[in-house]
Design an enzyme around this catalytic site. Structure first.
Site, PDB file in Angstrom:
ATOM      1  N   ARG A   1       0.839  -1.216   0.000  1.00 16.02           N
ATOM      2  CA  ARG A   1       0.000   0.000   0.000  1.00 16.02           C
ATOM      3  C   ARG A   1       0.870   1.260   0.000  1.00 16.02           C
ATOM      4  NH1 ARG A   1      -2.960  -3.687  -0.800  1.00 16.02           N
ATOM      5  NH2 ARG A   1      -5.064  -4.023   0.046  1.00 16.02           N
TER       6      ARG A   1
ATOM      7  N   GLU B   1      -5.035   3.859   5.908  1.00 17.42           N
ATOM      8  CA  GLU B   1      -4.757   3.664   4.477  1.00 17.42           C
ATOM      9  C   GLU B   1      -5.413   4.786   3.672  1.00 17.42           C
ATOM     10  OE1 GLU B   1      -5.692  -0.253   2.459  1.00 17.42           O
ATOM     11  OE2 GLU B   1      -6.793   1.090   1.132  1.00 17.42           O
TER      12      GLU B   1
ATOM     13  N   SER C   1     -10.782  -0.812   3.043  1.00 15.08           N
ATOM     14  CA  SER C   1     -10.041  -0.898   4.314  1.00 15.08           C
ATOM     15  C   SER C   1      -9.655   0.518   4.751  1.00 15.08           C
ATOM     16  CB  SER C   1      -8.754  -1.703   4.143  1.00 15.08           C
ATOM     17  OG  SER C   1      -9.032  -2.998   3.701  1.00 15.08           O
TER      18      SER C   1
HETATM   19  P1  FAD Z   1      -9.004   8.537  -5.221  1.00 17.13           P
HETATM   20  O1  FAD Z   1      -9.716   8.097  -3.998  1.00 17.13           O
HETATM   21  O2  FAD Z   1      -9.690   9.489  -6.117  1.00 17.13           O
HETATM   22  O3  FAD Z   1      -7.575   9.142  -4.818  1.00 17.13           O
HETATM   23  C1  FAD Z   1      -6.765   8.484  -3.877  1.00 17.13           C
HETATM   24  C2  FAD Z   1      -5.455   9.269  -3.725  1.00 17.13           C
HETATM   25  O4  FAD Z   1      -4.710   9.214  -4.940  1.00 17.13           O
HETATM   26  C3  FAD Z   1      -5.671  10.760  -3.453  1.00 17.13           C
HETATM   27  O5  FAD Z   1      -4.636  11.202  -2.616  1.00 17.13           O
HETATM   28  C4  FAD Z   1      -5.546  11.403  -4.828  1.00 17.13           C
HETATM   29  O6  FAD Z   1      -5.126  12.754  -4.797  1.00 17.13           O
HETATM   30  C5  FAD Z   1      -4.508  10.527  -5.476  1.00 17.13           C
HETATM   31  N1  FAD Z   1      -4.688  10.433  -6.938  1.00 17.13           N
HETATM   32  C6  FAD Z   1      -5.748   9.858  -7.573  1.00 17.13           C
HETATM   33  N2  FAD Z   1      -5.539   9.896  -8.898  1.00 17.13           N
HETATM   34  C7  FAD Z   1      -4.346  10.498  -9.109  1.00 17.13           C
HETATM   35  C8  FAD Z   1      -3.592  10.829 -10.275  1.00 17.13           C
HETATM   36  N3  FAD Z   1      -4.039  10.554 -11.500  1.00 17.13           N
HETATM   37  N4  FAD Z   1      -2.392  11.433 -10.099  1.00 17.13           N
HETATM   38  C9  FAD Z   1      -1.918  11.733  -8.862  1.00 17.13           C
HETATM   39  N5  FAD Z   1      -2.601  11.460  -7.734  1.00 17.13           N
HETATM   40  C10 FAD Z   1      -3.809  10.852  -7.856  1.00 17.13           C
HETATM   41  N6  FAD Z   1      -7.632  -0.881  -2.443  1.00 17.13           N
HETATM   42  C11 FAD Z   1      -6.796  -1.935  -2.563  1.00 17.13           C
HETATM   43  O7  FAD Z   1      -5.581  -1.765  -2.716  1.00 17.13           O
HETATM   44  N7  FAD Z   1      -7.263  -3.217  -2.521  1.00 17.13           N
HETATM   45  C12 FAD Z   1      -8.578  -3.498  -2.374  1.00 17.13           C
HETATM   46  O8  FAD Z   1      -8.966  -4.659  -2.341  1.00 17.13           O
HETATM   47  C13 FAD Z   1      -9.482  -2.409  -2.242  1.00 17.13           C
HETATM   48  N8  FAD Z   1     -10.799  -2.632  -2.067  1.00 17.13           N
HETATM   49  C14 FAD Z   1     -11.654  -1.585  -1.918  1.00 17.13           C
HETATM   50  C15 FAD Z   1     -13.030  -1.849  -1.755  1.00 17.13           C
HETATM   51  C16 FAD Z   1     -13.929  -0.815  -1.628  1.00 17.13           C
HETATM   52  C17 FAD Z   1     -15.400  -1.128  -1.445  1.00 17.13           C
HETATM   53  C18 FAD Z   1     -13.478   0.534  -1.692  1.00 17.13           C
HETATM   54  C19 FAD Z   1     -14.460   1.670  -1.616  1.00 17.13           C
HETATM   55  C20 FAD Z   1     -12.128   0.813  -1.861  1.00 17.13           C
HETATM   56  C21 FAD Z   1     -11.207  -0.248  -1.962  1.00 17.13           C
HETATM   57  N9  FAD Z   1      -9.821  -0.024  -2.128  1.00 17.13           N
HETATM   58  C22 FAD Z   1      -8.963  -1.083  -2.284  1.00 17.13           C
HETATM   59  C23 FAD Z   1      -9.277   1.355  -2.118  1.00 17.13           C
HETATM   60  C24 FAD Z   1      -9.367   2.065  -3.502  1.00 17.13           C
HETATM   61  O9  FAD Z   1     -10.220   1.388  -4.364  1.00 17.13           O
HETATM   62  C25 FAD Z   1      -7.993   2.177  -4.147  1.00 17.13           C
HETATM   63  O10 FAD Z   1      -7.096   2.877  -3.317  1.00 17.13           O
HETATM   64  C26 FAD Z   1      -8.054   2.903  -5.503  1.00 17.13           C
HETATM   65  O11 FAD Z   1      -6.819   2.781  -6.185  1.00 17.13           O
HETATM   66  C27 FAD Z   1      -8.406   4.385  -5.363  1.00 17.13           C
HETATM   67  O12 FAD Z   1      -8.651   4.892  -6.653  1.00 17.13           O
HETATM   68  P2  FAD Z   1      -9.418   6.254  -6.879  1.00 17.13           P
HETATM   69  O13 FAD Z   1      -9.330   6.570  -8.329  1.00 17.13           O
HETATM   70  O14 FAD Z   1     -10.788   6.172  -6.320  1.00 17.13           O
HETATM   71  O15 FAD Z   1      -8.522   7.246  -6.041  1.00 17.13           O
HETATM   72  N1  EPU Z   2     -10.715 -10.372  10.285  1.00 11.34           N
HETATM   73  C1  EPU Z   2     -11.426 -10.441  11.470  1.00 11.34           C
HETATM   74  N2  EPU Z   2     -12.551  -9.679  11.594  1.00 11.34           N
HETATM   75  C2  EPU Z   2     -12.985  -8.873  10.610  1.00 11.34           C
HETATM   76  C3  EPU Z   2     -12.255  -8.790   9.407  1.00 11.34           C
HETATM   77  C4  EPU Z   2     -11.118  -9.554   9.275  1.00 11.34           C
HETATM   78  O1  EPU Z   2     -11.063 -11.167  12.368  1.00 11.34           O
HETATM   79  O2  EPU Z   2     -14.018  -8.215  10.809  1.00 11.34           O
HETATM   80  C5  EPU Z   2      -9.485 -11.184  10.145  1.00 11.34           C
HETATM   81  C6  EPU Z   2      -9.739 -12.649   9.831  1.00 11.34           C
HETATM   82  O3  EPU Z   2      -8.746 -13.368  10.505  1.00 11.34           O
HETATM   83  C7  EPU Z   2      -9.476 -12.708   8.341  1.00 11.34           C
HETATM   84  C8  EPU Z   2      -8.364 -11.695   8.184  1.00 11.34           C
HETATM   85  O4  EPU Z   2      -8.692 -10.675   9.114  1.00 11.34           O
HETATM   86  O5  EPU Z   2      -9.063 -13.983   7.937  1.00 11.34           O
HETATM   87  C9  EPU Z   2      -8.232 -11.105   6.801  1.00 11.34           C
HETATM   88  O6  EPU Z   2      -9.465 -10.537   6.390  1.00 11.34           O
HETATM   89  P1  EPU Z   2      -9.788 -10.304   4.836  1.00 11.34           P
HETATM   90  O7  EPU Z   2      -9.462 -11.526   4.051  1.00 11.34           O
HETATM   91  O8  EPU Z   2     -11.162  -9.757   4.747  1.00 11.34           O
HETATM   92  O9  EPU Z   2      -8.717  -9.247   4.384  1.00 11.34           O
HETATM   93  P2  EPU Z   2      -8.184  -7.921   5.065  1.00 11.34           P
HETATM   94  O10 EPU Z   2      -6.818  -8.184   5.590  1.00 11.34           O
HETATM   95  O11 EPU Z   2      -9.173  -7.355   6.004  1.00 11.34           O
HETATM   96  C10 EPU Z   2      -6.958  -7.118   2.919  1.00 11.34           C
HETATM   97  C11 EPU Z   2      -6.842  -5.826   2.176  1.00 11.34           C
HETATM   98  C12 EPU Z   2      -8.057  -5.643   1.287  1.00 11.34           C
HETATM   99  C13 EPU Z   2      -8.103  -6.780   0.275  1.00 11.34           C
HETATM  100  C14 EPU Z   2      -8.215  -8.100   1.046  1.00 11.34           C
HETATM  101  C15 EPU Z   2      -8.139  -9.311   0.128  1.00 11.34           C
HETATM  102  C16 EPU Z   2      -5.523  -4.320   3.516  1.00 11.34           C
HETATM  103  C17 EPU Z   2      -5.532  -3.121   4.406  1.00 11.34           C
HETATM  104  N3  EPU Z   2      -6.720  -4.726   3.100  1.00 11.34           N
HETATM  105  O12 EPU Z   2      -8.080  -6.985   3.782  1.00 11.34           O
HETATM  106  O13 EPU Z   2      -7.901  -4.411   0.577  1.00 11.34           O
HETATM  107  O14 EPU Z   2      -9.202  -6.658  -0.591  1.00 11.34           O
HETATM  108  O15 EPU Z   2      -7.111  -8.206   1.985  1.00 11.34           O
HETATM  109  O16 EPU Z   2      -6.870  -9.445  -0.387  1.00 11.34           O
HETATM  110  O17 EPU Z   2      -4.471  -4.843   3.196  1.00 11.34           O
HETATM  111  C18 EPU Z   2      -8.347  -2.069   0.714  1.00 11.34           C
HETATM  112  O18 EPU Z   2      -7.116  -1.906   0.682  1.00 11.34           O
HETATM  113  O19 EPU Z   2      -9.156  -1.125   0.738  1.00 11.34           O
HETATM  114  C19 EPU Z   2      -8.879  -3.435   0.714  1.00 11.34           C
HETATM  115  C20 EPU Z   2     -10.174  -3.704   0.789  1.00 11.34           C
END
Ligand code: FAD
Ligand code: EPU
Length: 337
Positions: free
Chosen positions: A163, A333, A237
């Site tokens: 991240r 994050e 997250s």
């Molecule tokens: P924004 O929210 O618009 O911007 C995020 C940051 O990046 C801001 O600081 C912004 O200024 C900067 N930025 C954006 N675009 C640019 C650009 N073109 N140039 C310079 N700076 C820029 N993330 C994960 O890694 N793994 C996941 O599994 C994951 N699951 C998610 C699930 C949900 C339901 C949600 C809501 C979010 C999740 N995220 C996850 C977080 C998010 O989707 C990612 O961080 C994504 O890359 C953000 O993209 P965005 O375009 O919405 O960025």
């Molecule tokens: N867990 C709990 N309680 C909860 C949630 C999670 O106990 O309410 C524990 C469990 O042990 C579970 C473990 O956490 O097995 C991992 O949970 P999960 O698989 O849901 O993944 P996560 O670690 O919570 C991370 C990323 C996600 C990504 C998933 C799948 C980060 C900060 N988050 O979540 O990314 O989608 O793994 O790879 O690394 C994001 O970055 O926004 C995001 C959603």
């Protein structure tokens, strides 16, 4: 280029925070960035917005929001093994994943359904289900506000980590990412080892694994766990999973026997923040419209009219209780504006 004034960003952030910005414009072409840099009548403070899925808006923005809408996907190079594809930074990430799958180009299928834009993907090196986007990035192209030109940043220069990347540090506020060039695999190497993917493939009766099947499995798992921002405001997250020393982990295990961990190195482990937060009793917590999701304690939510300030305060309380109970410092994050 139309510049709007005093508009609400509510439709443009997945938390659904109703915060105003002084100025707003859409960027559809990198050439507009030169015009913005040269226009002394515009505020110097710039906020770059993609899909708004990783930001928490806590107050009115005094500056100009540059909403990235740079589109276009193009195959730029190919050899026997790989294809190089450049995508405009304003492309929707999931659409890009689906485009790659439709062409049978592998490498991003595990990252299906992550919200946001292509241009934001390198910023926090998006990751899920055992894959990080750094694995397939060849280079990132960005407009540099001081150099006043587009600059390529090759993978090895991007300091990608969990991240994390150079765009969150040395290049923060210095660049606008305009496109990303990916190197995708013509021969897939399936990555099904993480978590529930194999189980999900079995449930789906998939006999022959394919990148499309992996994406379907990931989509099913994600949809069952994470709240859809169209229904409940959230930014995924809220915190990173903390990395702690093996020594600290062993000490904690003496008191908390079932504390989960994932190896990071010989001396460090990652502990799921969701588990730590749940153990502090926060899972399913709700005060007014601010809460902690009932199925995923790592996701803070806005049920309707929560403010960014209230979500921030809740996150602060979570940080404190996790610190008091486990002596672990949670790091946000989400980008807080
Ligand atoms: P924004 O929210 O618009 O911007 C995020 C940051 O990046 C801001 O600081 C912004 O200024 C900067 N930025 C954006 N675009 C640019 C650009 N073109 N140039 C310079 N700076 C820029 N993330 C994960 O890694 N793994 C996941 O599994 C994951 N699951 C998610 C699930 C949900 C339901 C949600 C809501 C979010 C999740 N995220 C996850 C977080 C998010 O989707 C990612 O961080 C994504 O890359 C953000 O993209 P965005 O375009 O919405 O960025
Ligand atoms: N867990 C709990 N309680 C909860 C949630 C999670 O106990 O309410 C524990 C469990 O042990 C579970 C473990 O956490 O097995 C991992 O949970 P999960 O698989 O849901 O993944 P996560 O670690 O919570 C991370 C990323 C996600 C990504 C998933 C799948 C980060 C900060 N988050 O979540 O990314 O989608 O793994 O790879 O690394 C994001 O970055 O926004 C995001 C959603």
């Amino acid at each position: 280029m139309q510049i709007l004034q005093d508009i609400s960003l509510k439709p443009f952030n997945t938390f659904g925070m109703d915060v105003h910005t002084d100025y707003y414009t859409e960027i559809t072409n990198p050439t507009q960035l030169a015009a913005i840099a040269a226009d002394a009548s515009l505020p110097a403070k710039r906020f770059i917005l993609g899909g708004g899925s990783n930001v928490l808006l806590t107050q009115s923005l005094h500056g100009i929001v540059l909403h990235n809408r740079i589109k276009g996907i193009e195959k730029v190079k190919e050899d026997d093994d790989y294809v190089w594809v450049t995508a405009g930074a304003g492309e929707v990430w999931h659409d890009f994943v689906m485009y790659a799958i439709a062409n049978n180009w592998a490498g991003v299928e595990n990252l299906a359904l992550i919200p946001g834009t292509v241009g934001a993907a390198p910023i926090q090196n998006i990751g899920a289900y055992g894959v990080e986007v750094k694995n397939v990035i060849d280079h990132v192209t960005a407009w540099h506000w001081e150099m006043k030109r587009e600059v390529p940043y090759y993978n090895s220069e991007c300091a990608f980590g969990y991240r994390d990347s150079i765009f969150k540090h040395q290049l923060k506020d210095k660049v606008f990412i305009t496109s990303v060039t990916f190197r995708l695999n013509k021969t897939p190497e399936f990555n099904t080892s993480y978590g529930a993917i194999e189980q999900e493939l079995k449930k789906m009766d998939i006999e022959e694994v394919s990148i499309a099947a992996i994406a379907d499995a990931v989509i099913a798992i994600r949809s069952s766990k994470l709240p859809n921002p169209r229904e409940i405001g959230n930014a995924g997250s809220f915190f990173k999973n903390p990395t702690i020393s093996l020594e600290q982990y062993d000490n904690l295990k003496a008191s908390f026997h079932d504390i989960p961990s994932y190896p990071v190195s010989d001396t460090m482990v990652k502990v799921p923040a969701g588990w730590l937060i749940e153990q502090c009793g926060w899972k399913g917590f709700r005060a007014g419209d601010t809460g902690v999701h009932e199925k995923q304690a790592l996701v803070l939510v806005n049920y309707g009219s929560a403010t960014g300030g209230a979500v921030w305060d809740l996150s602060d309380n979570i940080v404190k209780t996790v610190h008091d109970k486990f002596h672990i410092e949670l790091e946000r994050e989400v980008q807080v504006w």
